[in-house]
Design a protein around this motif. Structure first.
Motif, PDB file in Angstrom:
ATOM      1  N   ALA A 201     -34.858  21.984  12.976  1.00 49.62           N
ATOM      2  CA  ALA A 201     -35.526  20.746  12.534  1.00 49.62           C
ATOM      3  C   ALA A 201     -34.724  19.491  12.876  1.00 49.62           C
ATOM      4  O   ALA A 201     -35.289  18.405  12.992  1.00 49.62           O
ATOM      5  N   CYS A 202     -33.420  19.618  13.041  1.00 51.89           N
ATOM      6  CA  CYS A 202     -32.609  18.417  13.314  1.00 51.89           C
ATOM      7  C   CYS A 202     -33.063  17.804  14.638  1.00 51.89           C
ATOM      8  O   CYS A 202     -32.962  18.431  15.685  1.00 51.89           O
ATOM      9  N   PRO A 203     -33.566  16.557  14.615  1.00 51.90           N
ATOM     10  CA  PRO A 203     -34.200  16.006  15.811  1.00 51.90           C
ATOM     11  C   PRO A 203     -33.226  15.542  16.895  1.00 51.90           C
ATOM     12  O   PRO A 203     -33.638  15.224  18.000  1.00 51.90           O
ATOM     13  N   THR A 204     -31.929  15.528  16.581  1.00 52.10           N
ATOM     14  CA  THR A 204     -30.967  14.995  17.550  1.00 52.10           C
ATOM     15  C   THR A 204     -29.994  16.057  18.068  1.00 52.10           C
ATOM     16  O   THR A 204     -29.107  15.746  18.855  1.00 52.10           O
ATOM     17  N   GLY A 205     -30.150  17.280  17.578  1.00 55.13           N
ATOM     18  CA  GLY A 205     -29.227  18.348  17.993  1.00 55.13           C
ATOM     19  C   GLY A 205     -27.848  18.209  17.359  1.00 55.13           C
ATOM     20  O   GLY A 205     -26.875  18.770  17.858  1.00 55.13           O
ATOM     21  N   ALA A 206     -27.769  17.462  16.242  1.00 57.40           N
ATOM     22  CA  ALA A 206     -26.451  17.240  15.612  1.00 57.40           C
ATOM     23  C   ALA A 206     -25.861  18.536  15.055  1.00 57.40           C
ATOM     24  O   ALA A 206     -24.643  18.689  15.009  1.00 57.40           O
ATOM     25  N   ILE A 207     -26.741  19.472  14.632  1.00 60.78           N
ATOM     26  CA  ILE A 207     -26.212  20.778  14.173  1.00 60.78           C
ATOM     27  C   ILE A 207     -26.025  21.598  15.455  1.00 60.78           C
ATOM     28  O   ILE A 207     -26.884  22.373  15.859  1.00 60.78           O
ATOM     29  N   TYR A 208     -24.893  21.361  16.129  1.00 57.74           N
ATOM     30  CA  TYR A 208     -24.698  21.910  17.488  1.00 57.74           C
ATOM     31  C   TYR A 208     -24.442  23.403  17.458  1.00 57.74           C
ATOM     32  O   TYR A 208     -24.524  24.083  18.473  1.00 57.74           O
ATOM     33  N   LYS A 212     -22.034  23.732  11.758  1.00 61.47           N
ATOM     34  CA  LYS A 212     -21.246  22.718  12.461  1.00 61.47           C
ATOM     35  C   LYS A 212     -22.086  21.490  12.790  1.00 61.47           C
ATOM     36  O   LYS A 212     -23.116  21.616  13.451  1.00 61.47           O
ATOM     37  N   VAL A 213     -21.644  20.323  12.336  1.00 62.88           N
ATOM     38  CA  VAL A 213     -22.387  19.082  12.591  1.00 62.88           C
ATOM     39  C   VAL A 213     -21.515  18.111  13.391  1.00 62.88           C
ATOM     40  O   VAL A 213     -20.355  17.871  13.038  1.00 62.88           O
ATOM     41  N   ASP A 214     -22.081  17.556  14.448  1.00 61.52           N
ATOM     42  CA  ASP A 214     -21.402  16.531  15.234  1.00 61.52           C
ATOM     43  C   ASP A 214     -21.839  15.168  14.708  1.00 61.52           C
ATOM     44  O   ASP A 214     -23.005  14.782  14.858  1.00 61.52           O
ATOM     45  N   ASN A 216     -21.338  12.223  15.737  1.00 58.43           N
ATOM     46  CA  ASN A 216     -21.831  11.293  16.767  1.00 58.43           C
ATOM     47  C   ASN A 216     -23.338  11.407  16.953  1.00 58.43           C
ATOM     48  O   ASN A 216     -24.006  10.432  17.289  1.00 58.43           O
ATOM     49  N   LEU A 217     -23.875  12.622  16.752  1.00 54.36           N
ATOM     50  CA  LEU A 217     -25.306  12.850  16.967  1.00 54.36           C
ATOM     51  C   LEU A 217     -26.095  12.806  15.663  1.00 54.36           C
ATOM     52  O   LEU A 217     -27.314  12.988  15.668  1.00 54.36           O
ATOM     53  N   CYS A 218     -25.410  12.594  14.554  1.00 52.65           N
ATOM     54  CA  CYS A 218     -26.082  12.677  13.243  1.00 52.65           C
ATOM     55  C   CYS A 218     -26.599  11.297  12.825  1.00 52.65           C
ATOM     56  O   CYS A 218     -25.857  10.306  12.806  1.00 52.65           O
ATOM     57  N   ILE A 219     -27.883  11.257  12.460  1.00 49.87           N
ATOM     58  CA  ILE A 219     -28.518   9.997  12.055  1.00 49.87           C
ATOM     59  C   ILE A 219     -27.795   9.407  10.840  1.00 49.87           C
ATOM     60  O   ILE A 219     -27.635   8.192  10.723  1.00 49.87           O
ATOM     61  N   SER A 220     -27.326  10.281   9.969  1.00 48.51           N
ATOM     62  CA  SER A 220     -26.632   9.808   8.770  1.00 48.51           C
ATOM     63  C   SER A 220     -25.374   9.016   9.182  1.00 48.51           C
ATOM     64  O   SER A 220     -25.139   7.906   8.705  1.00 48.51           O
ATOM     65  N   TYR A 221     -24.594   9.590  10.079  1.00 49.08           N
ATOM     66  CA  TYR A 221     -23.387   8.887  10.543  1.00 49.08           C
ATOM     67  C   TYR A 221     -23.752   7.570  11.232  1.00 49.08           C
ATOM     68  O   TYR A 221     -23.188   6.514  10.937  1.00 49.08           O
ATOM     69  N   GLY A 242     -29.115   6.947   6.306  1.00 47.74           N
ATOM     70  CA  GLY A 242     -28.960   8.375   6.023  1.00 47.74           C
ATOM     71  C   GLY A 242     -30.116   9.172   6.595  1.00 47.74           C
ATOM     72  O   GLY A 242     -30.978   8.628   7.307  1.00 47.74           O
ATOM     73  N   CYS A 243     -30.130  10.458   6.304  1.00 49.43           N
ATOM     74  CA  CYS A 243     -31.181  11.344   6.829  1.00 49.43           C
ATOM     75  C   CYS A 243     -31.247  12.575   5.930  1.00 49.43           C
ATOM     76  O   CYS A 243     -30.211  13.103   5.529  1.00 49.43           O
ATOM     77  N   ASP A 244     -32.462  13.008   5.616  1.00 45.56           N
ATOM     78  CA  ASP A 244     -32.639  14.182   4.731  1.00 45.56           C
ATOM     79  C   ASP A 244     -33.289  15.359   5.449  1.00 45.56           C
ATOM     80  O   ASP A 244     -33.572  16.381   4.802  1.00 45.56           O
ATOM     81  N   ILE A 245     -33.552  15.243   6.751  1.00 46.27           N
ATOM     82  CA  ILE A 245     -34.390  16.258   7.407  1.00 46.27           C
ATOM     83  C   ILE A 245     -33.861  17.681   7.211  1.00 46.27           C
ATOM     84  O   ILE A 245     -34.603  18.575   6.813  1.00 46.27           O
ATOM     85  N   CYS A 246     -32.555  17.883   7.485  1.00 44.37           N
ATOM     86  CA  CYS A 246     -32.047  19.270   7.440  1.00 44.37           C
ATOM     87  C   CYS A 246     -31.993  19.815   6.019  1.00 44.37           C
ATOM     88  O   CYS A 246     -31.817  21.020   5.823  1.00 44.37           O
ATOM     89  N   GLN A 247     -32.136  18.945   5.023  1.00 43.21           N
ATOM     90  CA  GLN A 247     -32.206  19.439   3.633  1.00 43.21           C
ATOM     91  C   GLN A 247     -33.664  19.566   3.183  1.00 43.21           C
ATOM     92  O   GLN A 247     -34.007  20.480   2.431  1.00 43.21           O
TER      93      GLN A 247
HETATM   94  S1  SF4 Z   1     -28.708  14.646   8.552  1.00 43.04           S
HETATM   95 FE1  SF4 Z   1     -30.404  14.487  10.052  1.00 43.04          FE
HETATM   96  S2  SF4 Z   1     -29.415  14.089  12.027  1.00 43.04           S
HETATM   97 FE2  SF4 Z   1     -27.795  14.770  10.596  1.00 43.04          FE
HETATM   98  S3  SF4 Z   1     -27.663  16.981  10.913  1.00 43.04           S
HETATM   99 FE3  SF4 Z   1     -29.160  16.714   9.268  1.00 43.04          FE
HETATM  100  S4  SF4 Z   1     -31.163  16.572  10.310  1.00 43.04           S
HETATM  101 FE4  SF4 Z   1     -29.591  16.298  11.871  1.00 43.04          FE
END
Ligand code: SF4
Ligand code: B12
Ligand code: SF4
Length: 316
Positions: A201-208, A212-214, A216-221, A242-247
């Motif tokens: 579901a993570c739209p940016t591939g931040a959960i690489y 593991k979360v990058d 740089n790619l996380c909307i929250s960061y 911030g971002c709640d998608i992955c939760q």
């Molecule tokens: S907070 Fe959003 S961008 Fe960051 S890892 Fe979760 S879904 Fe991806």
């Protein structure tokens, strides 16, 4: 060794009761010591520059991985959860930008929790003159999640949030270091199993990779911590703080376990407002609306940058 004139189990129950009486949903205990395994993961994450511009994560590495570097006589770590979920939902309209749930309310959680922790630690220290405590929530050089996982407050989800099987992951973690010894609790089982909903579901591939979360790619960061004038790395997908998608996609976040703290009820001045309405806010209006809330961390410039970028991505 300090001497507290009370059997260890009695002391543990007494402290646990003080924690829940203070409004925390759960309190679990770990033995203080070097976080060996977690330190390896943190080192690799830092060496691969997954922390983006958060250089303080690297400069505090020694303290983060060893509680004795924060409090030399620390014997026990207490991990506490504080639920922030409310029965409200994100708007589905593309004209309405999204703010993450933890920041919907009228007060910054650091302030709410620090007030409670100050009083709680004073109450714990009152049990015996020999007891000393230090408390943190997000703001200290301690690995809140790693201790929460060790204590069994929850398990580390593949989205890297700590999850409790009954209440999900919409809770903050507070950490108390204490010089009295307490029998540690046990870690709980990782119930993610074969599920990978958050990863896809993570739209940016931040959960690489799983767990593991990058940043740089996380909307929250990018929407909260990045201080540059432009966000060039990723699209914001309608999120402005911030971002709640992955939760939100996590099956353990079923509606039902809501916070009883009214500070998390959405601020009607901004909740579900459109881009047009929010873009009209002046700097003084921003300060008036968000004083004392987590959104202030983005500052007016960051808030406007996020709004403009998210809006420019809309397909009309
Ligand atoms: S907070 Fe959003 S961008 Fe960051 S890892 Fe979760 S879904 Fe991806
Ligand atoms: C830096 C930071 C961020 C960064 C980096 C996120 C991250 N995953 O670390 C950014 C800015 C992106 C961020 C975003 C968010 N954050 Co933040 N953040 C922190 C902070 C300050 C440090 C976290 C840390 O140590 N990261 C370092 C990396 C290496 O740790 P890690 O991802 O946890 O890695 C561990 C696991 O991956 C595991 N691991 C690694 N490989 C493997 C492999 C396997 C097989 C396994 C099982 C495990 C495993 O080991 C690592 C070490 O323990 C903490 C507060 C604190 N002082 O601890 C809050 C904190 C983690 N954040 C929090 C929150 C609420 C958020 C957001 C939900 C806010 C939002 N809605 O936008 C998002 C969630 C994004 C996400 N999916 O993680 C809460 C989480 C509460 C909870 N229930 O877990 C914390 C604990 C603050 C608090 N005290 O309440 N955050
Ligand atoms: S969505 Fe699935 S894989 Fe991701 S944290 Fe929740 S249970 Fe684990």
């Amino acid at each position: 060794m300090i001497s507290v004139l009370m059997p260890m189990n009695e002391l543990k129950e007494k402290i646990r009761r003080l924690c829940t009486d203070a409004g925390f949903s759960n309190a679990r205990f770990s033995r203080a010591g070097i976080l060996k395994e977690e330190a390896k993961y943190l080192r690799q994450w830092l060496d691969e520059n997954r922390h983006g511009g958060m250089s303080w994560m690297d400069s505090s590495y020694g303290k983060r991985t060893d509680p004795a570097a924060v409090m030399s006589d620390a014997k026990t770590v207490i991990s506490l959860s504080y639920n922030y979920d409310t029965p409200y939902e994100h708007s589905q309209s593309q004209d309405v930008p999204k703010i993450s749930r933890y920041a919907w309310g009228t007060r910054d959680y650091h302030k709410i929790l620090k007030g409670k922790l100050r009083k709680l630690c004073a109450d714990i220290e009152r049990i015996s003159e020999a007891i000393n405590c230090r408390y943190y929530t997000d703001d200290g050089p301690v690995m809140d999640k790693a201790w929460a996982v060790r204590s069994g407050l929850g398990w580390m989800g593949k989205n890297t949030n700590v999850i409790d099987k009954d209440s999900g992951s919409f809770f903050f973690i507070a950490t108390i270091l204490m010089n009295a010894e307490i029998e540690p609790d046990r870690a709980v089982e990782d119930l993610c199993r074969e599920c990978t909903l958050c990863v896809s579901a993570c739209p940016t591939g931040a959960i690489y990779d799983e767990y593991k979360v990058d940043s740089n790619l996380c909307i929250s960061y990018q929407t909260i911590e990045n201080r540059s004038d432009k966000i060039t790395e990723i699209d914001l997908h309608g999120w402005i703080f911030g971002c709640d998608i992955c939760q939100d996609v996590c099956p353990f976040n079923r509606p039902g376990t809501f916070s009883t703290d009214e500070h998390f009820i959405p601020n009607r001045l901004v909740f579900n407002k459109t881009y047009d309405e929010l873009l009209q806010m002046s700097e003084s209006g921003f300060k008036e609306t968000f004083a004392g809330t987590p959104v202030m961390r983005a500052k007016y410039a960051g808030w406007m940058r996020n709004l403009r970028k998210a809006r420019s991505e809309l397909k009309r």
